[in-house]
Enzyme design. Structure first.
Site, PDB file in Angstrom:
ATOM      1  N   ARG A 130     -46.187 -31.166  31.527  1.00  0.00           N
ATOM      2  CA  ARG A 130     -47.424 -31.769  31.202  1.00  0.00           C
ATOM      3  C   ARG A 130     -48.069 -30.881  30.227  1.00  0.00           C
ATOM      4  NH1 ARG A 130     -47.034 -32.522  36.556  1.00  0.00           N
ATOM      5  NH2 ARG A 130     -46.797 -34.594  37.281  1.00  0.00           N
ATOM      6  N   LYS A 174     -52.437 -34.089  16.292  1.00  0.00           N
ATOM      7  CA  LYS A 174     -51.807 -35.235  16.451  1.00  0.00           C
ATOM      8  C   LYS A 174     -50.436 -35.199  16.448  1.00  0.00           C
ATOM      9  CE  LYS A 174     -54.794 -38.856  14.827  1.00  0.00           C
ATOM     10  NZ  LYS A 174     -54.766 -40.094  13.713  1.00  0.00           N
ATOM     11  N   GLU A 180     -52.117 -36.065  -0.758  1.00  0.00           N
ATOM     12  CA  GLU A 180     -53.176 -35.722   0.158  1.00  0.00           C
ATOM     13  C   GLU A 180     -54.419 -34.610  -0.067  1.00  0.00           C
ATOM     14  OE1 GLU A 180     -53.149 -37.701   2.951  1.00  0.00           O
ATOM     15  OE2 GLU A 180     -51.054 -38.310   3.322  1.00  0.00           O
ATOM     16  N   LYS A 196     -60.061 -30.723   6.225  1.00  0.00           N
ATOM     17  CA  LYS A 196     -59.595 -31.599   7.480  1.00  0.00           C
ATOM     18  C   LYS A 196     -59.920 -31.020   9.015  1.00  0.00           C
ATOM     19  CE  LYS A 196     -55.791 -33.838   9.829  1.00  0.00           C
ATOM     20  NZ  LYS A 196     -54.322 -34.420   9.895  1.00  0.00           N
ATOM     21  N   GLU A 215     -60.537 -39.153  17.687  1.00  0.00           N
ATOM     22  CA  GLU A 215     -60.658 -40.530  16.763  1.00  0.00           C
ATOM     23  C   GLU A 215     -61.505 -41.579  17.653  1.00  0.00           C
ATOM     24  OE1 GLU A 215     -56.873 -42.219  15.320  1.00  0.00           O
ATOM     25  OE2 GLU A 215     -57.751 -41.502  13.244  1.00  0.00           O
ATOM     26  N   ARG A 237     -63.222 -39.533  11.754  1.00  0.00           N
ATOM     27  CA  ARG A 237     -61.919 -39.287  11.318  1.00  0.00           C
ATOM     28  C   ARG A 237     -61.372 -40.319  10.404  1.00  0.00           C
ATOM     29  NH1 ARG A 237     -57.850 -35.415  15.145  1.00  0.00           N
ATOM     30  NH2 ARG A 237     -56.009 -35.796  13.815  1.00  0.00           N
ATOM     31  N   ASN A 271     -58.334 -41.679   6.199  1.00  0.00           N
ATOM     32  CA  ASN A 271     -57.473 -42.808   5.910  1.00  0.00           C
ATOM     33  C   ASN A 271     -57.729 -43.476   4.221  1.00  0.00           C
ATOM     34  OD1 ASN A 271     -55.827 -42.893   8.097  1.00  0.00           O
ATOM     35  ND2 ASN A 271     -57.441 -43.937   9.066  1.00  0.00           N
ATOM     36  N   HIS A 298     -54.920 -45.358   2.564  1.00  0.00           N
ATOM     37  CA  HIS A 298     -53.975 -45.607   3.309  1.00  0.00           C
ATOM     38  C   HIS A 298     -53.753 -46.881   3.612  1.00  0.00           C
ATOM     39  CE1 HIS A 298     -53.555 -41.161   3.427  1.00  0.00           C
ATOM     40  NE2 HIS A 298     -52.535 -41.075   4.439  1.00  0.00           N
ATOM     41  N   HIS A 318     -50.184 -47.929   3.015  1.00  0.00           N
ATOM     42  CA  HIS A 318     -49.147 -48.260   4.014  1.00  0.00           C
ATOM     43  C   HIS A 318     -48.516 -49.655   3.370  1.00  0.00           C
ATOM     44  CE1 HIS A 318     -51.170 -45.737   7.262  1.00  0.00           C
ATOM     45  NE2 HIS A 318     -50.254 -45.050   6.742  1.00  0.00           N
ATOM     46  N   HIS A 340     -44.611 -41.320   1.553  1.00  0.00           N
ATOM     47  CA  HIS A 340     -45.761 -41.671   2.113  1.00  0.00           C
ATOM     48  C   HIS A 340     -46.913 -41.173   0.898  1.00  0.00           C
ATOM     49  CE1 HIS A 340     -49.370 -41.802   4.629  1.00  0.00           C
ATOM     50  NE2 HIS A 340     -49.465 -40.825   4.313  1.00  0.00           N
TER      51      HIS A 340
HETATM   52  N1  LIG Z   1     -49.489 -35.248  12.866  1.00  0.00           N
HETATM   53  C1  LIG Z   1     -50.324 -35.611  11.587  1.00  0.00           C
HETATM   54  O1  LIG Z   1     -51.377 -35.779  11.814  1.00  0.00           O
HETATM   55  C2  LIG Z   1     -49.800 -36.150  10.478  1.00  0.00           C
HETATM   56  C3  LIG Z   1     -50.119 -36.596   9.347  1.00  0.00           C
HETATM   57  C4  LIG Z   1     -49.430 -36.688   8.113  1.00  0.00           C
HETATM   58  C5  LIG Z   1     -48.060 -36.974   8.418  1.00  0.00           C
HETATM   59  N2  LIG Z   1     -47.443 -36.973   9.601  1.00  0.00           N
HETATM   60  C6  LIG Z   1     -45.931 -37.195   9.692  1.00  0.00           C
HETATM   61  O2  LIG Z   1     -45.643 -36.279   9.149  1.00  0.00           O
HETATM   62  C7  LIG Z   1     -43.973 -36.707   8.629  1.00  0.00           C
HETATM   63  C8  LIG Z   1     -43.833 -36.421   7.064  1.00  0.00           C
HETATM   64  O3  LIG Z   1     -43.644 -34.924   7.024  1.00  0.00           O
HETATM   65  P1  LIG Z   1     -43.163 -34.376   5.653  1.00  0.00           P
HETATM   66  O4  LIG Z   1     -43.699 -35.161   4.685  1.00  0.00           O
HETATM   67  O5  LIG Z   1     -43.264 -33.064   5.855  1.00  0.00           O
HETATM   68  O6  LIG Z   1     -41.575 -34.924   5.839  1.00  0.00           O
HETATM   69  P2  LIG Z   1     -40.256 -34.137   6.711  1.00  0.00           P
HETATM   70  O7  LIG Z   1     -40.674 -33.125   7.897  1.00  0.00           O
HETATM   71  O8  LIG Z   1     -39.202 -35.094   6.672  1.00  0.00           O
HETATM   72  O9  LIG Z   1     -39.708 -33.218   5.462  1.00  0.00           O
HETATM   73  C9  LIG Z   1     -39.543 -33.826   4.155  1.00  0.00           C
HETATM   74  C10 LIG Z   1     -38.050 -33.120   3.856  1.00  0.00           C
HETATM   75  O10 LIG Z   1     -38.193 -31.661   3.391  1.00  0.00           O
HETATM   76  C11 LIG Z   1     -37.236 -30.841   4.149  1.00  0.00           C
HETATM   77  N3  LIG Z   1     -38.009 -29.727   4.003  1.00  0.00           N
HETATM   78  C12 LIG Z   1     -38.728 -29.258   4.860  1.00  0.00           C
HETATM   79  N4  LIG Z   1     -39.419 -27.995   4.356  1.00  0.00           N
HETATM   80  C13 LIG Z   1     -38.871 -27.576   3.175  1.00  0.00           C
HETATM   81  C14 LIG Z   1     -38.860 -26.538   2.401  1.00  0.00           C
HETATM   82  N5  LIG Z   1     -39.689 -25.695   2.559  1.00  0.00           N
HETATM   83  N6  LIG Z   1     -37.814 -26.418   1.490  1.00  0.00           N
HETATM   84  C15 LIG Z   1     -36.844 -27.477   1.368  1.00  0.00           C
HETATM   85  N7  LIG Z   1     -36.997 -28.571   1.963  1.00  0.00           N
HETATM   86  C16 LIG Z   1     -37.823 -28.534   3.133  1.00  0.00           C
HETATM   87  C17 LIG Z   1     -37.037 -31.383   5.327  1.00  0.00           C
HETATM   88  O11 LIG Z   1     -35.826 -31.192   5.960  1.00  0.00           O
HETATM   89  C18 LIG Z   1     -36.989 -32.997   4.860  1.00  0.00           C
HETATM   90  O12 LIG Z   1     -35.944 -33.174   4.538  1.00  0.00           O
HETATM   91  C19 LIG Z   1     -44.074 -38.262   9.006  1.00  0.00           C
HETATM   92  O13 LIG Z   1     -43.355 -38.310  10.271  1.00  0.00           O
HETATM   93  C20 LIG Z   1     -45.692 -38.387   9.270  1.00  0.00           C
HETATM   94  O14 LIG Z   1     -45.804 -39.534  10.333  1.00  0.00           O
HETATM   95  C21 LIG Z   1     -48.255 -36.710  10.713  1.00  0.00           C
HETATM   96 ZN   LIG Z   2     -51.131 -39.657   4.618  1.00  0.00          ZN
END
Ligand SMILES: NC(=O)c1ccc[n+]([C@@H]2O[C@H](COP(=O)([O-])OP(=O)(O)OC[C@H]3O[C@@H](n4cnc5c(N)ncnc54)[C@H](O)[C@@H]3O)[C@@H](O)[C@H]2O)c1
Ligand SMILES: [Zn+2]
Length: 358
Positions: free
Chosen positions: A122, A144, A186, A228, A238, A243, A247, A250, A254, A267
């Site tokens: 938990r 999140k 972003e 943020k 939210e 919040r 978006n 987005h 999307h 994205h």
């Molecule tokens: N929680 C939230 O509020 C929130 C907000 C926006 C996005 N997200 C989520 O985030 C995810 C996308 O995150 P992302 O864009 O970081 O993608 P990711 O985690 O897939 O990273 C992108 C790629 O870069 C590589 N990588 C990471 N750090 C590196 C570095 N320093 N050097 C070289 N390669 C590296 C990873 O292995 C991967 O192949 C999605 O799942 C999305 O839904 C969450």
């Molecule tokens: Zn986004």
């Protein structure tokens, strides 16, 4: 070094941003989770050899016993099966309520490891070490966490705030260009919706941003996190609607992401296209407001200078409309958009007859 305080009433924590700060991770770990003796470091197959193993060694040197769990790089790992594998690994490693989950990687690792930390026993302590620009300016701030199921992205999740977040600018030097730009989209978004001076700072520092100059990066990451964090403090779960302004770009983004097939556009790239669309939509809805035209032009110019796409790909209008109607930001069949009012300020607007603007 820059520090951003996320002063949530129940779970305040700090985000530390600096170059070459990873060697001090052990000290931050002890400060953020006093008394903790055990950690499980979660990373992915790309980040493990770059930073995951180092973080594990730094913790061991600081006297923190730890295990390293590596998941396949990529969005597919944000799924129930991998979450289950991690729950099981944590239990095998003897995890209890005091064990700290340390996420080292991009948003995928952060969302997944955060969700596992939120749900095991938990909820156990969690620290974020985001290594992509997107994770640093967006996913690691706000609490999140979650995973995808076949019915949709991020459909299963929890709000779970970390005990602290450590970002090292040097980690961005290994990121590939597209991933870097996706994070920048972003960053531009925060300027447009919340801070005109920050937008102007980006305009004035385009070559430094493109060259990933670390002092400029530290400033833009810190400001993005502050902006943020402010919104998250106002609307942590939210509920008030505040919040939702995050978006911006987005709703249309999307739709582009989905219709072109996930993976065609990252994205952030789709968000660039979505912001360009949203600014033009605002302009068409209020043609008498000259500042909206200027905003749209400045925004497109900045996005393009940062090599972020703005051109809407050729997509059937009906499909775009129906994808937007199915987006969760829609209510009663009308489409609600976050639209700029002026640079640094935006509003939520219900738009009817969007098809005539596509
Ligand atoms: N929680 C939230 O509020 C929130 C907000 C926006 C996005 N997200 C989520 O985030 C995810 C996308 O995150 P992302 O864009 O970081 O993608 P990711 O985690 O897939 O990273 C992108 C790629 O870069 C590589 N990588 C990471 N750090 C590196 C570095 N320093 N050097 C070289 N390669 C590296 C990873 O292995 C991967 O192949 C999605 O799942 C999305 O839904 C969450
Ligand atoms: Zn986004």
């Amino acid at each position: 070094m820059q520090t951003v305080s996320v002063s949530l009433a129940a779970n305040p924590y700090e985000i530390v941003i600096s170059s070459g700060i990873f060697p001090q991770f052990g000290e931050y770990f002890k400060k953020w989770v006093p008394g903790a003796r055990q950690a499980v470091v979660v990373t992915d197959t790309n980040v493990e050899p770059l930073y995951g193993m180092k973080i594990a060694e730094i913790l061991a040197d600081a006297g923190i016993a730890n295990d390293l769990c590596v998941v396949e790089a990529g969005e597919e790992s944000k799924c129930p099966e991998v979450a289950q594998m991690l729950w099981e690994r944590l239990i095998e490693c003897g995890a209890d309520r005091k064990t700290v989950v340390v996420a080292v990687g991009g948003g995928v690792v952060g969302d997944l490891a955060g969700f596992v930390a939120a749900t095991l026993n938990r909820g156990i302590p969690f620290i974020q070490v985001p290594t992509t620009l997107l994770a640093q300016v967006d996913s690691s701030v706000g609490g999140k966490t979650g995973i995808n199921i076949p019915q949709g992205k991020n459909l299963v999740g929890a709000f779970w705030q970390p005990k602290g977040v450590l970002m090292d600018m040097t980690s961005l030097q290994t990121l590939d260009d597209r991933q870097y730009r996706a994070g920048l989209a972003e960053v531009v978004k925060y300027g447009v919706i919340l801070d005109a001076d920050f937008f102007a700072f980006l305009e004035q520092n385009i070559s430094a941003v493109n060259a990933r100059q670390e002092d400029v990066l530290a400033r833009i990451i810190a400001r993005s996190c502050e902006l943020k964090a402010q919104i998250v403090i106002e609307d942590e779960r939210e509920t008030s609607g505040r919040r939702a302004i995050l978006n911006y770009g987005h709703t249309f983004g999307h739709a582009v992401e989905k219709l072109c097939g996930f993976g065609t556009y990252l994205h952030g790239e789709a968000v660039g296209i979505g912001m360009s669309f949203a600014a033009k939509l605002a302009m068409k809805l209020e043609p008498e407001k000259k500042e909206l035209q200027e905003l749209s032009e400045r925004q497109d110019a900045l996005l393009e200078a940062l090599h972020i796409p703005t051109q809407v790909p050729d997509l059937p209008r009906d499909a775009v409309l129906s994808a937007m109607l199915h987006d969760k930001k829609t209510e009663n069949g009308t489409i609600r958009f976050v639209l700029p009012n002026r640079l640094g300020e935006c509003v939520m607007k219900t738009v009817e007859g969007v098809e005539s603007f596509i």
